[in-house]
Design an enzyme around this catalytic site. Structure first.
Site, PDB file in Angstrom:
ATOM      1  N   ASP A   1       1.143  -9.838  11.923  1.00 52.58           N
ATOM      2  CA  ASP A   1       2.336  -9.120  11.463  1.00 52.58           C
ATOM      3  C   ASP A   1       2.731  -8.054  12.478  1.00 52.58           C
ATOM      4  OD1 ASP A   1       4.453  -8.505   9.811  1.00 52.58           O
ATOM      5  OD2 ASP A   1       3.310  -7.136   8.544  1.00 52.58           O
TER       6      ASP A   1
ATOM      7  N   SER B   1       0.826  -1.201   0.000  1.00 50.08           N
ATOM      8  CA  SER B   1       0.000   0.000   0.000  1.00 50.08           C
ATOM      9  C   SER B   1       0.860   1.250   0.000  1.00 50.08           C
ATOM     10  CB  SER B   1      -0.926   0.014   1.232  1.00 50.08           C
ATOM     11  OG  SER B   1      -0.147   0.061   2.421  1.00 50.08           O
ATOM     12  N   VAL B   2       0.194   2.375  -0.339  1.00 52.84           N
ATOM     13  CA  VAL B   2       0.778   3.715  -0.272  1.00 52.84           C
ATOM     14  C   VAL B   2      -0.180   4.584   0.539  1.00 52.84           C
ATOM     15  CG1 VAL B   2       1.614   5.688  -1.604  1.00 52.84           C
ATOM     16  CG2 VAL B   2       1.832   3.394  -2.535  1.00 52.84           C
TER      17      VAL B   2
ATOM     18  N   LYS C   1      -5.225   5.290   2.569  1.00 46.24           N
ATOM     19  CA  LYS C   1      -4.417   4.094   2.290  1.00 46.24           C
ATOM     20  C   LYS C   1      -4.865   3.503   0.959  1.00 46.24           C
ATOM     21  CE  LYS C   1      -2.595  -0.066   4.472  1.00 46.24           C
ATOM     22  NZ  LYS C   1      -2.580  -0.915   5.699  1.00 46.24           N
TER      23      LYS C   1
END
Length: 513
Positions: A402, A262-263, A286
């Site tokens: 994560d 993602s950015v 996002k």
């Protein structure tokens, strides 16, 4: 009749006979010696006199240049006839050349009207086609095309015949064919050089040129239809424009973070708020990357998730990315309802997720790995994370999958959890393995940070999950975790029902009805 009268009568008749063209010519015999008759010099002079007497104008034209100007004697009918004939022959030859070019075209087999053309000794030596000057002017920056065989396939005769399969001819022809490659494929500058490429080299270059052209086309398509590093594709840009036009967002300032999938962009919230949806002053957008290679190794987080398992097989890869964004929205909603510090969901449009911004004045909150905390703040952060992991497991029924110092932010004196798109339920086929990995990352980070109360990964796993796995080493501990996951998977296969949670005692697990 006297002699005088006869003489008078004979006078006019003799004059008439001398002017009459049918009269006998007056021949005067010139006496000469036998040596003069046999002289070659005399013979050449006599022949030259006869030629000059018979063809005076033709000889003059042949001796000097043919000039159609003021110095041309047009009083002679012969001269005018020759000039008209020459002009007619030139037009005739030009017409033949046009017809020949029209009939041949681009055909490999050509015909020639060479035998029908008029050739004059006084005509120009140029045999080129009479075309416009734009086609015949010389370009010094353009390489001369190498001489190849004619269209009939061979040149020469007999033993000197050269076919189109000749090595030198093929080499020059291959060099000329390189001009047909794509402009992006650099073939070098061979002006003034007699280059010869073998068929093997030319075929290798041709295949490489085709592969480069296809690769450039794929890259172009990828740029047009995918979200790249710090950039968005046209469809994503259109979604952002619609958010601004609707009043939900005021402006988008720029990119603040990039990741594997993602950015993240920073934006200021708009004034288009409703009763059930409050837009924060600062937002984080996002944008999940639509490049499929970023998700090849991450499908296991979603295809085995029971919430999305039925939908995973029916969607194409690009729609799975939208499902990835939807999954993060649902996980954030669970965490928000449980009171866990995390970004607040504002809006989801396809693969674009709008959340509240963790930071202030366009400056994002630092990650836990980048901030320097005191010993008291480190202890406070550790206990807060331990409490959030227990809440996430028991109240939200989720495993972060994560969790590390890279996905935890420090803001307003507390820890915030982010990036929960890969979070799964504990009953996931690999849920307990993901939890054990999270516990290892958290334990190692705080132990290195000097927190004496930090538990090791096995103790932290039991504290979070409530399971009493008693194993002396890590290998046996992981084997028991795998055994629990295997029992859960077998139950799903046999009863089509998933475990609601794992029992903390030795009793059988509790199942959903």
């Amino acid at each position: 009749m006297d002699s005088v009268g006869v003489a008078a009568d004979a006078g006019p008749g003799s004059a008439w006979r001398s002017k009459c063209p049918w009269g006998a010519p007056n021949t005067t015999s010139i006496s000469c010696s036998f040596a003069d008759v046999m002289s070659e010099q005399l013979a050449k002079e006599l022949q030259l006199e006869e030629e000059n007497a018979a063809f005076p104008e033709v000889v003059a034209v042949a001796e000097g240049p043919f000039i159609t100007g003021e110095n041309t004697d047009t009083s002679s009918d012969l001269m005018l006839a020759q000039m008209l004939q020459m002009e007619f022959d030139r037009e005739y030859d030009a017409q033949l050349r046009r017809e020949e070019k029209k009939i041949n075209g681009d055909s490999k087999v050509s015909i020639s009207f060479e035998n029908y053309r008029k050739v004059h000794p006084y005509d120009s030596d140029s045999s080129e086609d009479e075309v416009d000057w734009q086609d015949t002017r010389h370009d010094p920056y353009r390489a001369d095309k190498p001489t190849t065989t004619p269209r009939r396939g061979f040149i020469g005769k007999g033993k000197d015949i050269t076919t189109k399969h000749d090595e030198v001819v093929c080499g020059r022809k291959n060099t000329a064919r390189m001009e047909n490659f794509a402009p992006e494929f650099q073939v070098g500058d061979g002006i003034g050089m007699d280059l010869k490429l073998s068929n093997q080299v030319f075929n290798a270059l041709k295949q490489h040129a085709y592969s480069e052209e296809r690769r450039s086309a794929r890259l172009h398509e990828k740029k047009e239809h995918s979200t790249a590093e710090k950039a968005v594709d046209p469809k994503t840009r259109l979604l952002m424009y619609k958010m601004i036009n609707s009043g939900m967002l005021e402006t988008i300032t720029g990119c603040i973070s990039t990741g594997k999938e993602s950015v993240v962009f920073h934006a200021y919230g708009g004034e288009n708020a409703t009763e059930d949806k409050v837009i924060p002053p600062e937002c984080a957008i996002k944008v999940f990357k639509t490049t499929l290679n970023e998700f090849k190794n991450r499908d296991k987080y979603i295809k085995d998730d029971y919430r999305f398992k039925d939908r995973f097989g029916r969607l194409n890869p690009r729609k799975i990315i939208r499902m990835w964004a939807e999954k993060e929205m649902h996980n954030l909603t669970r965490m928000q309802n449980a009171g866990i510090p995390c970004p607040k969901v504002v809006l989801l449009k396809k693969h674009v997720l709008v959340m509240s911004f963790i930071g202030q004045d366009q400056v994002p909150a630092p990650k836990l790995k980048d901030v320097t905390l005191s010993s008291e703040d480190m202890k406070k952060a550790y206990h807060q994370i331990l409490n959030m992991m227990q809440q996430l497991y028991k109240e939200c029924n989720l495993v972060h999958a994560d969790l590390s110092e890279y996905n935890m932010l420090w803001h307003d004196g507390k820890v915030w959890l982010i990036d929960v798109s890969q979070s799964v339920e504990p009953t996931h086929p690999h849920g307990l393995e993901f939890l054990f990995r999270d516990c290892r990352n958290v334990s190692q980070f705080f132990q290195k940070g000097g927190v004496a109360e930090a538990l090791n990964e096995r103790e932290l796993f039991n504290a979070v999950s409530g399971l009493n796995i008693t194993a002396d080493n890590e290998v046996d501990f992981q084997e028991e975790i795998e055994a629990l996951e295997k029992r859960n998977e077998d139950h799903v296969q046999n009863h089509r029902k998933k475990l609601s949670r794992f029992s903390s005692s030795g009793d059988p697990p509790i199942f959903d009805e």
